[in-house]
Design an enzyme around this catalytic site. Structure first.
Site, PDB file in Angstrom:
ATOM      1  CG  ASP A   9     -63.215 -84.102 -53.996  1.00 55.04           C
ATOM      2  OD1 ASP A   9     -64.568 -84.387 -54.038  1.00 55.04           O
ATOM      3  OD2 ASP A   9     -62.864 -82.993 -52.979  1.00 55.04           O
ATOM      4  CG  ASP A  11     -64.277 -78.359 -55.018  1.00 54.48           C
ATOM      5  OD1 ASP A  11     -63.360 -76.815 -55.632  1.00 54.48           O
ATOM      6  OD2 ASP A  11     -65.380 -78.324 -55.658  1.00 54.48           O
ATOM      7  CG  ASP A 168     -61.407 -82.484 -49.397  1.00 55.64           C
ATOM      8  OD1 ASP A 168     -61.097 -81.501 -48.469  1.00 55.64           O
ATOM      9  OD2 ASP A 168     -62.008 -82.429 -49.829  1.00 55.64           O
TER      10      ASP A 168
END
Length: 215
Positions: A9, A11, A168
């Site tokens: 991922d 961000d 995250d």
């Protein structure tokens, strides 16, 4: 199983982009005489794409399609020019990417951020590491839909079982699970460890270099 590739991922995983995102949406809100939000609040809006973020940032009384589209386009216009102003690479990420590159582990990025912006940030901050940098091309394929992740695995030439998926958020863990990739949650991003575990994280790492232990 020997893992041969890592899908990241963007961000909250590779980069902390919170300030640039928050500054852009707040500038749009302020320009339309609407309430702005703290970084902490906007942090909770991140993960499902900028259109969803804009929707959540608007007062409930303003959440009709016309307003959402108007503010989304204004946000995109501002953010496109300012998406790398204050966005920073997390400590340890560059060292991890160097280690993976030295081991001939293929790497790719998949984000719910618009494809144009994902490529701009990814290729500006990481010009030498990633085989594929892909953002959101259509709402229909937005994570946790696994279609884009599976497409990347095919383009890399590996089975989904040979790929570590690192993210995250709950959306990332759901995407990994839906794609049958190995789900790795990171604790330095935008969501807590408990949320990652609840959504299917198979491993949790507290520092980027911890990922090497899974290889």
């Amino acid at each position: 199983m020997k893992f041969k590739a890592v899908l990241f991922d963007l961000d909250g995983t590779l980069v902390n982009s919170l300030i640039d995102i928050a500054d852009s949406i707040n500038k749009v809100l302020q320009g339309n005489q609407l309430p702005t939000h703290s970084y902490e609040v906007i942090n909770n809006f991140i993960g499902s794409g900028l259109r969803v973020l804009v929707t959540k940032a608007l007062p409930e009384t303003h959440r009709n399609e016309e307003n959402i589209e108007k503010h989304f386009q204004a946000m995109m216009l501002n953010y496109r020019d300012n998406c790398t102003n204050k966005t920073i690479v997390y400590d340890g990420i560059t060292e991890l990417l160097e280690q993976l590159k030295s081991r001939n582990i293929k790497m790719a990025i998949l984000s719910n951020k618009a494809d144009e912006l994902t490529k701009k940030i990814g290729l500006t901050l990481f010009p030498d590491y990633f085989e594929i940098v892909m953002g959101l091309k259509s709402e229909a394929t937005k994570k946790p839909n696994p279609a884009a992740a599976i497409e990347i695995s095919n383009d890399l030439g590996f089975s989904v079982e040979e790929i570590l998926y690192v993210g995250d958020s709950d959306i990332d863990m759901q995407t990994a699970r839906n794609a049958n990739m190995y789900a790795v949650g990171v604790t330095w991003g935008y969501r807590p460890k408990e949320e990652l575990l609840a959504e299917g994280a198979q491993s949790i790492i507290n520092h980027p270099l911890d990922l090497l232990e899974l290889l």
